[in-house]
Scaffold this active site. Structure first.
Site, PDB file in Angstrom:
ATOM      1  N   HIS A   1      -0.910  -1.671   9.337  1.00 51.08           N
ATOM      2  CA  HIS A   1      -0.153  -2.758   8.724  1.00 51.08           C
ATOM      3  C   HIS A   1       1.231  -2.241   8.336  1.00 51.08           C
ATOM      4  CE1 HIS A   1      -1.980  -0.670   5.321  1.00 51.08           C
ATOM      5  NE2 HIS A   1      -1.167  -1.303   4.479  1.00 51.08           N
TER       6      HIS A   1
ATOM      7  N   HIS B   1       3.051  -2.184   5.474  1.00 50.47           N
ATOM      8  CA  HIS B   1       3.466  -1.681   4.170  1.00 50.47           C
ATOM      9  C   HIS B   1       4.123  -0.316   4.349  1.00 50.47           C
ATOM     10  CE1 HIS B   1       0.708  -4.437   1.566  1.00 50.47           C
ATOM     11  NE2 HIS B   1       1.919  -4.929   1.686  1.00 50.47           N
TER      12      HIS B   1
ATOM     13  N   ASP C   1       4.110   2.575   2.939  1.00 43.29           N
ATOM     14  CA  ASP C   1       3.387   3.846   2.916  1.00 43.29           C
ATOM     15  C   ASP C   1       2.633   4.111   4.211  1.00 43.29           C
ATOM     16  OD1 ASP C   1       1.869   1.619   1.906  1.00 43.29           O
ATOM     17  OD2 ASP C   1       0.274   2.987   1.304  1.00 43.29           O
ATOM     18  N   HIS C   2       2.673   3.161   5.140  1.00 48.83           N
ATOM     19  CA  HIS C   2       2.014   3.341   6.427  1.00 48.83           C
ATOM     20  C   HIS C   2       3.001   3.390   7.596  1.00 48.83           C
ATOM     21  CE1 HIS C   2      -2.157   2.601   4.875  1.00 48.83           C
ATOM     22  NE2 HIS C   2      -1.430   2.095   3.897  1.00 48.83           N
TER      23      HIS C   2
ATOM     24  N   HIS D   1      -7.036   6.938   1.337  1.00 47.04           N
ATOM     25  CA  HIS D   1      -6.136   6.074   0.568  1.00 47.04           C
ATOM     26  C   HIS D   1      -6.479   6.146  -0.918  1.00 47.04           C
ATOM     27  CE1 HIS D   1      -3.669   2.405  -0.223  1.00 47.04           C
ATOM     28  NE2 HIS D   1      -3.020   2.835   0.841  1.00 47.04           N
TER      29      HIS D   1
END
Length: 308
Positions: free
Chosen positions: A63, A65, A67-68, A271
Site C-alpha cells: 500500500h 503509506h 513507511d512502505h 510491523h
C-alpha cells in the site's frame, strides 16, 4: 529459499526497527530476489546484507503509506549504479503508484538506465512471475492495501535411481534423459517413466500481508490456508483488540486466534509499534509457545521445500 526482514517496525522507526521492507531470497532457485515494500532508507539497509540490487527484478508494494514506499526512489536510483544497468525491473502496487514514481523522478530530474514497468494492482488480480503464481487479496486498512500470495510451481519428483540400477542402467547422462522423457527403452523393453519418479514436490506458498484489520471471512482464510510462511502485522501487542481495529491494524493475540485453524507452517509477526520496549517484546515472545515468531531487523527465516 529464505525470507529476509530489512525493516520490522511500524510507521515511526526506532533505533532498532526500521520501517517495513522484506525480501524473498530465491537466488539459488531462480537467480533473483523479490522485494516486498520499500520502507525509508531501504538502500542503506541493503548495504548491510549480501543482497545485490541488480538481482531484485520484481517489487511488490502492499500500500502507499509512506513507511512502505518512501525508500523506493532512493533504491531505484541506486540500483542504476549497482549493476542494474539494462536489467528490467517491474513494480506492482496499488493505483497511484505509477503517478507517484513518475512525479518524483520528474520533479527531482532523476533518470534510470534500465527499463522500469509499473503495474497497478486490482483486487484478486493474478500475476505470473517466473516460477510463481501471485494472487493479490484486498485488505481493510482505510487505504487500498493488499496481501500477496506467492505460490511456487510444483516440481517433478526425484528420479528413483535405485529402480534404474535394478534394471541394470548405470548412472550417467542417461538418467537425465530418462527423467525428461515419458517412456524409455532398455534391453528391448519399453518402460513408463512415471513409474520411476517419486512423488511430486509441492511448491512453497508464501503469504505476505500489508497493513490491515483482521479478516475472518472463510473465503479469505481458505485462500491463505496451508501457507509455508504467513507474514502478518501486529502493530499492537497487548490485547488492545478494539484499538487496533479502530486504527485499521491488528493485535497479536487476535491474529493467533484467527489463524489457529489455517494450518500454516510458520507465522511471522511484523510491523511492530516503536512504543514497545525490548522487554515488552521478550515477554510477548515467551508467551507465543512456538505458534509465531516476532520479527526483528535483518531476521532471516529459511523456507524449506515440501519434500515428503
Amino acid at each position: 529459499m529464505k525470507f529476509t526482514v530489512l525493516g520490522s517496525g511500524a510507521g515511526l522507526p526506532s533505533k532498532d526497527r526500521n520501517t517495513q521492507s522484506f525480501v524473498i531470497d530465491c537466488v539459488l532457485e531462480y537467480n533473483e530476489y523479490i522485494l516486498i515494500d520499500a520502507g525509508e532508507a531501504l538502500q542503506h539497509r541493503i548495504l548491510h546484507t549480501h543482497i545485490k540490487p541488480s538481482k531484485i527484478k520484481n517489487i511488490f508494494i502492499t500500500h502507499l503509506h509512506g513507511d512502505h514506499i518512501f525508500g523506493l526512489p532512493g533504491f531505484l536510483s541506486s540500483r542504476a549504479f549497482q549493476g542494474g544497468e539494462g536489467i528490467p525491473l517491474k513494480i506492482y502496487g496499488p493505483k497511484g503508484l505509477r503517478e507517484w514514481i513518475e512525479t518524483t523522478f520528474r520533479i527531482s530530474e532523476s533518470a534510470l538506465n534500465y527499463p522500469l514497468d509499473v503495474v497497478e494492482v486490482e483486487p484478486y488480480m493474478d500475476i505470473r512471475l517466473n516460477n510463481f503464481d501471485v494472487h493479490a487479496i484486498p485488505l481493510s486498512h482505510g487505504i487500498e492495501s493488499y496481501a500477496y500470495i506467492f505460490k511456487e510451481d510444483n516440481q517433478i519428483g526425484e528420479l528413483q535411481t535405485d529402480k534404474l540400477r535394478e534394471l541394470g542402467i548405470r548412472p550417467g547422462p542417461v538418467y537425465g534423459e530418462i527423467k525428461a522423457s515419458e517412456t524409455f527403452t532398455h534391453d528391448g523393453q519399453i518402460y513408463e517413466t512415471p513409474d520411476f519418479i517419486g512423488e511430486t514436490i509441492e511448491g512453497r506458498k508464501i503469504t505476505v500481508h500489508g497493513d490491515t484489520r483482521l479478516n475472518t471471512e472463510k473465503e479469505y482464510l481458505d485462500s491463505i490456508r496451508n501457507s509455508d510462511l504467513l507474514v502478518h502485522e501486529a502493530t499492537f501487542l497487548n490485547n488492545e483488540r478494539e484499538k487496533a481495529h479502530d486504527y485499521f491494524h491488528s493485535e497479536i493475540n487476535h491474529v493467533l486466534d484467527v489463524f489457529e485453524d489455517v494450518n500454516y507452517k510458520q507465522l511471522l509477526i511484523v510491523h511492530i509499534s516503536s512504543r514497545y520496549t525490548d522487554e515488552d517484546i521478550k515477554e510477548v515472545s515467551a508467551s507465543l509457545e512456538g505458534r509465531a515468531v516476532i520479527a526483528y531487523d535483518y531476521f532471516e527465516l529459511p523456507i524449506p521445500r515440501n519434500v515428503k
